[in-house]
Design a protein around this motif. Sequence first.
Motif, PDB file in Angstrom:
ATOM      1  N   ARG A   1      48.745  47.217  49.520  1.00 34.42           N
ATOM      2  CA  ARG A   1      49.226  48.151  48.515  1.00 34.42           C
ATOM      3  C   ARG A   1      50.633  47.798  48.052  1.00 34.42           C
ATOM      4  NH1 ARG A   1      47.601  53.601  51.721  1.00 34.42           N
ATOM      5  NH2 ARG A   1      45.393  53.645  51.195  1.00 34.42           N
TER       6      ARG A   1
ATOM      7  N   ALA B   1      53.937  50.036  46.679  1.00 33.80           N
ATOM      8  CA  ALA B   1      54.505  51.371  46.550  1.00 33.80           C
ATOM      9  C   ALA B   1      55.906  51.225  45.979  1.00 33.80           C
ATOM     10  CB  ALA B   1      54.543  52.065  47.902  1.00 33.80           C
TER      11      ALA B   1
ATOM     12  N   GLU C   1      56.058  56.701  45.987  1.00 35.98           N
ATOM     13  CA  GLU C   1      54.877  56.757  45.112  1.00 35.98           C
ATOM     14  C   GLU C   1      54.004  55.532  45.353  1.00 35.98           C
ATOM     15  OE1 GLU C   1      53.793  56.954  40.312  1.00 35.98           O
ATOM     16  OE2 GLU C   1      55.731  56.185  40.947  1.00 35.98           O
ATOM     17  N   TRP C   2      52.728  55.771  45.592  1.00 33.65           N
ATOM     18  CA  TRP C   2      51.794  54.644  45.652  1.00 33.65           C
ATOM     19  C   TRP C   2      51.580  54.129  44.237  1.00 33.65           C
ATOM     20  CZ3 TRP C   2      51.367  52.558  50.048  1.00 33.65           C
ATOM     21  CH2 TRP C   2      51.280  53.310  51.226  1.00 33.65           C
ATOM     22  N   VAL C   3      51.714  52.843  44.036  1.00 40.47           N
ATOM     23  CA  VAL C   3      51.594  52.246  42.715  1.00 40.47           C
ATOM     24  C   VAL C   3      50.208  51.642  42.510  1.00 40.47           C
ATOM     25  CG1 VAL C   3      52.446  50.407  41.195  1.00 40.47           C
ATOM     26  CG2 VAL C   3      54.059  51.776  42.542  1.00 40.47           C
ATOM     27  N   SER C   4      49.763  50.861  43.483  1.00 44.27           N
ATOM     28  CA  SER C   4      48.508  50.135  43.321  1.00 44.27           C
ATOM     29  C   SER C   4      47.997  49.663  44.671  1.00 44.27           C
ATOM     30  CB  SER C   4      48.738  48.932  42.401  1.00 44.27           C
ATOM     31  OG  SER C   4      47.529  48.255  42.140  1.00 44.27           O
TER      32      SER C   4
ATOM     33  N   TYR D   1      43.021  49.876  42.599  1.00 44.67           N
ATOM     34  CA  TYR D   1      43.339  51.180  42.017  1.00 44.67           C
ATOM     35  C   TYR D   1      44.794  51.179  41.563  1.00 44.67           C
ATOM     36  CZ  TYR D   1      45.931  52.677  46.171  1.00 44.67           C
ATOM     37  OH  TYR D   1      46.829  52.778  47.183  1.00 44.67           O
ATOM     38  N   TYR D   2      45.072  52.089  40.651  1.00 48.35           N
ATOM     39  CA  TYR D   2      46.418  52.195  40.085  1.00 48.35           C
ATOM     40  C   TYR D   2      46.804  53.656  39.938  1.00 48.35           C
ATOM     41  CZ  TYR D   2      45.600  47.330  38.809  1.00 48.35           C
ATOM     42  OH  TYR D   2      45.328  45.994  38.847  1.00 48.35           O
ATOM     43  N   ALA D   3      48.079  53.912  40.115  1.00 48.01           N
ATOM     44  CA  ALA D   3      48.594  55.230  39.789  1.00 48.01           C
ATOM     45  C   ALA D   3      48.496  55.424  38.277  1.00 48.01           C
ATOM     46  CB  ALA D   3      50.044  55.350  40.239  1.00 48.01           C
ATOM     47  N   ASP D   4      48.303  56.664  37.858  1.00 48.68           N
ATOM     48  CA  ASP D   4      48.200  56.941  36.420  1.00 48.68           C
ATOM     49  C   ASP D   4      49.454  56.472  35.679  1.00 48.68           C
ATOM     50  OD1 ASP D   4      46.416  60.109  36.762  1.00 48.68           O
ATOM     51  OD2 ASP D   4      45.696  58.037  36.712  1.00 48.68           O
ATOM     52  N   SER D   5      50.579  56.513  36.351  1.00 50.77           N
ATOM     53  CA  SER D   5      51.852  56.166  35.711  1.00 50.77           C
ATOM     54  C   SER D   5      51.949  54.686  35.340  1.00 50.77           C
ATOM     55  CB  SER D   5      53.015  56.551  36.619  1.00 50.77           C
ATOM     56  OG  SER D   5      52.894  55.904  37.877  1.00 50.77           O
TER      57      SER D   5
ATOM     58  N   LYS E   1      48.866  52.643  35.087  1.00 53.15           N
ATOM     59  CA  LYS E   1      47.556  52.162  34.663  1.00 53.15           C
ATOM     60  C   LYS E   1      47.638  51.566  33.262  1.00 53.15           C
ATOM     61  CE  LYS E   1      44.462  54.708  36.464  1.00 53.15           C
ATOM     62  NZ  LYS E   1      43.560  55.840  36.774  1.00 53.15           N
TER      63      LYS E   1
END
Length: 121
Positions: A35, A37, A46-49, A59-63, A65
Motif C-alpha cells: 500500500r 499511504a 490516509e490510505w492512498v492506494s 484500489y484507490y482513495a476517491d481523492s 482516483k
Amino acid sequence: QVQLVESGGGSAQPGGPLRLSCAASGFTFSSYAMRWARQAQGKGHEWVSGIYNDGSDTYYADSVKGRFTISRDNAKNTLYLQMNSLKPEDTALYYCAKVTTGWGPVGCDYWGQGTQVTVSS
C-alpha cells in the motif's frame, strides 16, 4: 530484516507529475500486497492506494482516483506510485507499507520512512 525505502518525492507544480518508488527487501515481495499511504501536516493518516501480490487488483482513495496509478515490479522488489495532475492538497509525507497478510481490510506490519511531496506554484 524487512526494509522499505521510498524515493522520488520532491516539489512539483500543480498539474504536474511525480513518480514515487519503494524498494523492498527482507521478505518475499511477490507474496504480499502493498500500500501507499500519506499524512499531511496536521492531518490524519490516509490510505492512498493498494495493490495485490501479483498486481492483478488495485484500489484507490476517491481523492486520487483517476490521477494516481499504483504498480509493482516483483522482479525488482519495487513498488511505484505514478502521480499525475497533482494538486496542492496532495502535499504530504508518502509512505509505502507491507500488508500483514492477505487482501482487503487488513493492516500493515512494516512501513518505510516516507518521502515528502510538496505541490505548490
